[in-house]
Write an enzyme that holds these catalytic residues in place. Structure first.
Site, mmCIF file in Angstrom:
data_model
loop_
_atom_site.group_PDB
_atom_site.id
_atom_site.type_symbol
_atom_site.label_atom_id
_atom_site.label_comp_id
_atom_site.label_asym_id
_atom_site.label_seq_id
_atom_site.Cartn_x
_atom_site.Cartn_y
_atom_site.Cartn_z
ATOM 1 N N PHE A 147 0.863 -1.173 0.000
ATOM 2 C CA PHE A 147 0.000 0.000 0.000
ATOM 3 C C PHE A 147 0.902 1.226 0.000
ATOM 4 O O PHE A 147 1.572 1.529 0.984
ATOM 5 C CB PHE A 147 -0.935 0.051 1.207
ATOM 6 N N ASP A 232 9.614 2.906 1.721
ATOM 7 C CA ASP A 232 8.430 3.703 2.036
ATOM 8 C C ASP A 232 8.161 3.585 3.534
ATOM 9 O O ASP A 232 7.603 2.608 4.006
ATOM 10 C CB ASP A 232 7.235 3.203 1.223
ATOM 11 N N LYS A 261 2.894 11.467 6.869
ATOM 12 C CA LYS A 261 2.045 11.270 8.043
ATOM 13 C C LYS A 261 2.581 11.994 9.279
ATOM 14 O O LYS A 261 2.337 13.173 9.454
ATOM 15 C CB LYS A 261 1.819 9.786 8.302
#
Length: 406
Positions: A147, A232, A261
């Site tokens: 994801f 990531d 984030k």
């Protein structure tokens, strides 16, 4: 005429969203109006312990005083110049972030998906300019069940049909191999490979942690094969796993690191591509950009986040409280929990399907005053703010035990 938001109940607000908001999410039926630390409060004043932390965007809790102060201070000075001009906050942010990660250069963006898209562009440009791959032939190897976001390019290499179905035609140039499989990766990498892009821990897949040695193996393979290693760490980074970066558990330094984030402290969207100089150095003026990327408000908040991380306090908390989390889940295994994976203050918990789906368990926990979110099937994710106390964590585990036994 619609009633003011503060006059509406939770149920009324949820109903009001239905005709005017795109149905791209299926949130739990709770309407948050206020938050502080590890707690949120709905419009009726009910309090909930936040065990999701905005998918790790709120690693430092809601409204951390140091981050709120930095934002207020910057709001009184300057919020946006665009990158048409320099601003007085960006240099320090980039210097500090490069130092924190042990890399050289920073490309500031806004969302995590933007960081991934930017890394794809940079890797391809590096492959053509530095590696010598023929134009238009660069490939990037990714892992199944990944994801990395929801843009059209990113869903092109997703294996989640919910994310892909109905959004083609898809962007070419990607090879998908099983996660945590070095032999498959070795076979997939060839002379056209610009980069290997992986999550050190797969979050959306259910906090899937690779076997010891996998990340070091990816690092060795990419060096040997002459391609980039892109990690990531948009969810796994910035303290969540007990280290500043999840790759540090294997003493690995990737060529390119993706952050987001928690970098914005839960206040503003901030992401970054951080890389070796010879990688980001392939970009020249006009080839890539973002109006809001590197804006002074984001840089001020991001710098304050780095201040917090440099103390080491949050990494220590994730490590120490992570033991409590793992022990608590181990006690529930065989009593409604059929398995779990945890590192630091991050866990994917597989619930016995006979008890309910992940969604159903999340709704039951909500009624007990604990907020979590499901992922696939009967799996829920636990990722509380790193400011959570031992008492609060025990309370959340007790609520889970109650829900599993009810």
């Amino acid at each position: 005429m619609t009633a003011p938001a503060q006059a509406r109940t939770s149920a009324e607000l949820i109903r009001a969203e239905e005709p005017v908001l795109a149905h791209n999410y299926h949130p739990l039926p709770v309407v948050v109006a206020r938050a502080e630390g590890t707690w949120v409060e709905d419009v009726e004043g009910r309090r909930y312990l936040d065990m999701l932390a905005g998918y790790s965007a709120l690693n430092f809790g809601h409204r951390h005083p140091a981050l709120i102060e930095a934002a207020h201070r910057q709001l009184d000075q300057l919020t946006l110049t665009s990158r048409a001009f320099h601003n007085d906050r960006l240099a320090e942010f980039a210097e500090r972030l490069a130092e924190l990660t042990g890399l050289d250069m920073v490309l500031p963006m806004n969302t995590g998906a933007e960081a991934v898209e930017s890394a794809v562009k940079v890797a391809r440009k590096w492959a053509y300019d530095v590696k010598g791959v023929p134009d238009g032939q660069a490939t990037i190897v990714v892992a199944a069940e990944n994801f990395h976001g929801r843009t059209t390019t990113i869903v092109s290499f997703s294996t989640d049909e919910t994310a892909r179905s109905g959004f083609g035609p898809f962007t070419p140039g990607f090879k998908v191999v099983p996660y945590d499989d070095l032999a498959a990766l070795e076979e997939a990498v060839d002379e056209t490979t610009a980069a290997v892009l992986i999550e050190p821990i797969q979050g959306e897949a259910g906090v899937v942690i690779p076997a010891a040695g996998y990340l070091a193996g990816v690092r060795e393979l990419t060096r040997r094969k002459g391609c980039l290693f892109i990690a990531d760490e948009i969810q796994s980074g910035l303290g969540r796993t007990g280290r500043t970066l999840a790759v540090e558990h294997e003493d690995v330094v990737p060529d390119v690191l993706l952050l987001g984030k928690a970098l914005g402290g839960g206040i503003v969207p901030v992401s970054a591509v951080v890389a070796r100089r010879e990688v980001l150095g392939v970009l020249h003026p006009g080839e890539h950009g973002s109006t809001f990327g590197g804006n002074p408000l984001a840089a001020a908040v991001g710098t304050a986040v780095i201040d917090l991380l440099e103390t080491g306090e949050f990494q220590r908390r994730a490590t120490e409280l992570g033991v409590l989390l793992r022990d608590g889940l181990a006690e529930l295994t065989g009593h409604g929990v059929v398995g779990f994976r945890a590192r630091g203050l991050w866990a994917g918990v597989d619930i016995d399907p006979a008890i309910g789906s992940g969604r159903e368990v999340s709704e039951r926990l909500m009624r007990e005053g604990v907020l979590v979110k499901d992922t696939h099937g009967s799996t829920i994710r636990l990722a509380p703010p790193l400011t959570i106390t031992a008492e609060e964590l025990r309370s959340a585990l007790a609520a889970l035990e109650k829900v599993l036994g009810s």
